[in-house]
Design an enzyme around this catalytic site. Structure first.
Site: not given
Length: 590
Positions: A303, A339, A438, A461, A472, A509
């Protein structure tokens, strides 16, 4: 010191259990003088600011050399603080406040740091919000030099071993220096799991609990204390029974850790011969070494948002290039997936003047933000492509929701490549470009995306969040947020099926990827590359070797008939009991 036992709950920032005697380190906040200046005093005050910045940078440079000599892999965090101080925009903003408001340097520093801090306070993302502490550390260091208080820590006279530091907050440099003094654990009232101090504690393998509100007032120098970095608890003035239990757990954990480290180099292969690649997620170059030491075979997700944290000006091409190429100095020829910037929406930075978002999670963020700000995107792409000359680098595009976005991003990559060739820059002939899955729309068109990308990475996530419409980070709907939901399993199966049909590799991931109890579902679905927090790698690799892929596939077939997440959880729990036996209890405890 005597007193009744007290239990404090915080955040387990670095695993491990330690007991010892408290040393209070209440550095507190410096008193900041505030006064207005006469016009003829302004230039002198700006010179004071310049000298304080230069002195602070010199001190950090010396600290970096010390860390290098000590073999401590924490230099990049110290370097990040030095980069903040060297940022010309920081000097310009503080000097501008001195000149325009006719205030002394200390007052101007607190105003500028306060403005930056308020920007970060708006950030919903936990990792980025905790970059506030880095801004505070830089501000405190400047104030120390302006006030003539140059010491890092009062370290003289520390016992040789068994000391547990209790403080409001610690800088990463302080954490490293304390570790070299054989301090056995750290406890702070401030901070979070992804603060730089927490990252340093994990890299040094020192048990740490942060966010432990109230402990500083309750503890006294010399008090006995037990720090449990697994559970995130601090037992102040424990009983003999508490101490005995903690020693037993510590002995057990040490045996486990040795067992896991002894087998870290073994391949991640199931008992019936199915091979997996276990990779690590990182946020800083410092963590690359930890991934390798834990048995990671690649960097599955890097990241890059930290490059923007605490900066008044955007990172340039050289900043990106140096940061990314440094990773290959540590990891060699292993694959590294980086990313592109997941910025925008709730992620506010001093260098980016973001308009408020009514619904940040659904707003202008990630690839949308980059495509709306092509100068920011192309600068990062140039650094990424140049870094590909140093090793097998892959570019991952976050939050792709349509084929148009993928095409436009690839056009930008091609144009940047042409521009770099024109400047005589070298980079790999072919740099794989992947899509991070995502959002539900990407899952539904994964077959079309597979035609125009090189690989996929599933971000569990956000995918779970968007599939289930459950924030979340909202405790009120925490009960809804679960990777075991049948809709999530269907989405994961659809991704694997479509990607396999077009021979596109898929990694996964996020929290689900590093959860040993979710592992049999991932193996049964067909995932063969998992990327996770470095600390999760050893126990997950061991769990892989205890399972059979054929059994996991049968579990998935049974789970596909389930209609609720409770049923899926029960099936998985029964499966682990049946296939791991007594080892399941240890697996569940990790």
């Amino acid at each position: 010191m005597t007193g009744r036992p007290r239990l404090f709950r915080g955040i387990g920032a670095s695993p491990g259990i330690a007991s010892g005697r408290v040393l209070l380190l209440d550095q507190g906040r410096l008193r900041v003088p505030r006064h207005h200046l006469q016009a003829d005093q302004i230039d002198h005050e700006i010179r004071r600011l310049r000298e304080a910045i230069d002195a602070a940078v010199a001190q950090l440079d010396a600290a970096q050399a010390l860390l290098h000599d000590a073999g401590v892999e924490s230099r990049s965090i110290v370097e990040a603080h030095a980069m903040m101080l060297k940022d010309s925009a920081l000097f310009a903003e503080i000097a501008g406040a001195i000149r325009s408001q006719q205030i002394n340097a200390e007052w101007a520093v607190t105003r500028v740091v306060g403005r930056w801090r308020s920007l970060f306070a708006q950030v919903a993302d936990t990792y980025l919000r905790e970059r506030r502490s880095d801004i505070d550390f830089v501000g405190q260091r400047l104030l120390q030099h302006l006030g003539g208080k140059l010491g890092e820590l009062p370290l003289n006279g520390l016992p040789e071993a068994g000391t547990i530091i209790v403080a409001h907050e610690l800088s990463p440099v302080s954490a490293v220096l304390l570790a070299r003094q054989r301090v056995t654990a750290l406890v702070t009232e401030a901070g979070g799991k992804t603060s730089h101090t927490s990252i340093v504690a994990r890299s040094l393998e020192i048990p740490a609990v942060v966010g432990t509100v109230g402990v500083l007032d309750a503890a006294g120098n010399g008090d006995l204390v037990i720090v449990d970095g697994h559970a995130g608890t601090v037992q102040l003035r424990p009983t003999r029974a508490h101490l005995e239990r903690s020693r037993q757990r510590d002995d057990r954990d040490r045996r486990r850790a040795l067992e896991l480290l002894e087998t870290r180099s073994l391949p991640a292969a199931t008992a019936d011969g199915t091979s997996l690649v276990i990779a690590g997620n990182i946020e800083l170059p410092i963590e690359v070494t930890t991934v390798v030491q834990r048995g990671g075979e690649a960097i599955g997700l890097y990241r890059t948002e930290f490059l923007f944290a605490g900066r008044a000006a955007l990172p340039d091409e050289e900043d990106h290039y140096r940061t990314y190429s440094r990773i290959f100095d540590e990891i060699g020829d292993r694959p590294v997936t980086i990313r592109t910037l997941d910025l925008g929406g709730e992620k506010v930075f001093a260098a980016l003047r973001n308009d408020p978002e009514p619904n940040p999670a659904l707003g202008l963020r990630a690839i949308r933000y980059c495509l709306a700000h092509p100068e920011l995107f192309t600068t990062q792409l140039a650094g990424l492509l140049r870094a590909s000359a140093h090793g097998p680098l892959r570019i991952l595009l976050p939050m792709i929701s349509s084929l148009d976005e993928l095409r436009f991003a690839r056009e930008q990559i091609a144009e940047v490549g042409d521009e770099l060739r024109g400047r005589g820059r070298t980079f790999a002939d072919r740099v794989p470009v992947g899509v991070m899955l995502e959002v539900p729309s990407a899952v539904l068109i994964v077959d079309h995306l597979a035609e125009e990308c090189d690989f996929f990475a599933v971000g569990t996530n956000d995918l779970v969040q968007y599939l289930l419409a459950a924030d979340r980070s909202n405790a009120r709907v925490d009960y809804l947020y679960s990777a075991y939901h049948p809709a999530v399993l269907r989405a994961l199966r659809a991704i694997i099926t479509a990607a396999a049909a077009r021979d596109r590799p898929v990694s996964i991931c996020g929290e689900a990827a590093g959860d040993p109890q979710f592992l049999p579902l991932l193996i049964g679905l067909g995932f063969r590359q998992l990327s996770m927090s470095p600390s999760a790698i050893p126990p997950l690799k061991q769990a892989v070797r205890q399972l059979r892929a054929a059994d996991c596939e049968r579990l998935v077939e049974a789970a596909a008939q389930a209609t609720t997440q409770r049923e899926v959880v029960a099936l998985t729990r029964d499966f682990l009991h049946a296939n791991l036996g007594p080892a399941y209890r240890e697996l569940a405890d990790r």
